[in-house]
Scaffold this motif. Structure first.
Motif: not given
Length: 392
Positions: A168-192
């Motif tokens: 479950l922890t590994n799957e949580r990391v995948l979702h967190v990284n996917r959300i950050k990647g989607l936002l970074f492609s729009q110039g958004v960083s720092g979202y947790e």
């Protein structure tokens, strides 16, 4: 020039009268291959297929083998079965033992194979190799293979909590990284995404060029947050079950339980205590070499003639236990700096000029595992270790 050694007049690699029915099982998803060597049948091994999972057909084949052996020799022989440890787990092994059949589960990596670059490999060849391995094992040949000690159903079920939490922890990391990647492609960083105000902050986000988030992107991230929040709730539920499993051990009166002894050490929390106990320290070991080998932390020498070098840790043991020990070793340096093990690490690194810390931490993990095993099995306190005042 190829040299062929002289052969003995009578082959003696396989006994003509083994005194038992030796059977190997090659398991697959569709069929099970049964390879057997019967008394009175010479050196030829018979092979039969049964549908995968059909225990009744398997036991019927065993009865047929016993009946044929009795017809040839006039004697009744016991059945000895061997199978490789794999995806089928230990349920077949437990069924056979319940039926009064001697069963063994072997580590497939310990079975000797040809070292040719292109060796032949089929289920028939592997089945015969397992029968020969079982014969050598029952003759008492040393180190012919490594038999697996099957855990009890309770022990096997108890370690599922820590393993599920890791998944479950590994799957949580995948979702967190996917959300950050989607936002970074729009110039958004720092979202947790793991912060509690993640929904509110998502509504306030702006792209790098000052626009609100595109509606489809925002909807996708919202669905990702839904899955993330479900994972967070499941991780909390697993941790609650884990703490409930450890709590009776902590409240045991008289001699403390091993889990409570591990929790009493500063730097070891509920998760590491559960992993250490459920993955390794609940077993019986004869010596420290067996402890280190079970975790895959035993050294692997390479010696041949004038060549003498060390290949590092074998990594042939329990990977979950080994990973946890490496993490505990780093935490040990932080929480137990005055212990003998931490001082040994610092002195070893100092002699190397501050280099080779990663190699030395593996050696510290091996020493720490042996020290923890002595602590929970014999009560030998780790030298210089600081204990917690109270664990809640």
């Amino acid at each position: 020039m190829q040299v062929i050694a002289d052969r003995a007049e009578a082959p003696n690699a396989i006994r003509s009268d083994p005194g038992a029915l030796f059977v190997s099982l090659e398991l697959s998803r569709s069929t099970w291959l049964i390879t057997s060597l019967s008394p009175g049948g010479g050196e030829k091994m018979s092979k039969h297929n049964v549908p995968a999972g059909d225990i009744c057909a398997l036991l019927a084949r065993f009865s047929d083998l016993q009946r044929k052996a009795f017809a040839r020799t006039g004697k009744s022989f016991p059945i000895i079965v061997i199978q490789e440890a794999g995806l089928d787990g230990f349920w077949i092994h437990r069924v056979l033992q319940k039926e009064g059949i001697e069963s063994h589960v072997v580590d497939p990596a310990s079975v000797a194979t040809s070292r040719r670059c292109r060796r032949a490999k089929t289920d028939r060849i592997d089945g015969e190799a397992l029968v020969r391995t079982l014969l050598a094992y029952k003759r008492g040949e040393p180190r012919v293979c490594a038999m697996v000690k099957a855990p009890t159903p309770e022990e096997e079920d108890r370690r599922r909590l820590c393993r599920e939490r890791k998944v479950l922890t590994n799957e949580r990391v995948l979702h967190v990284n996917r959300i950050k990647g989607l936002l970074f492609s729009q110039g958004v960083s720092g979202y947790e995404p793991l912060r509690r105000d993640r929904r509110q902050r998502l509504d306030e986000l702006r792209t790098g060029d000052g626009r609100p988030l595109p509606p489809h992107l925002k909807t996708q991230i919202s669905r990702e947050l839904d899955r993330l929040e479900l994972l967070i709730e499941q991780i909390k539920a697993v941790e609650t079950e884990r703490d409930a499993l450890l709590e009776p051990a902590v409240k045991t009166e008289g001699a403390p339980a091993p889990q409570a002894m591990l929790l009493a050490i500063k730097g070891i929390g509920p998760e590491f205590a559960a992993v250490l106990w459920s993955e390794g320290l609940f077993r019986h070991f004869d010596n420290r070499r067996q402890v280190a080998a079970y975790a895959g932390l035993a050294p692997t020498p390479w010696q041949s003639g004038s060549i003498d070098r060390e290949q590092g840790a074998s990594k042939a043991g329990n990977p979950r236990l080994r990973t946890a020990l490496i993490q505990i070793a780093w935490l040990w340096l932080r929480h137990q700096p005055q212990s003998a093990l931490a001082r040994w690490f610092q002195e070893r690194v100092r002699r190397n000029g501050g280099r080779l810390k990663k190699m030395t931490i593996v050696a510290l993990a091996r020493k720490l595992l042996v020290a923890l095993w002595k602590y929970v099995s014999a009560g030998v306190v780790i030298e210089g270790a600081v204990m917690k005042a109270v664990w809640r």
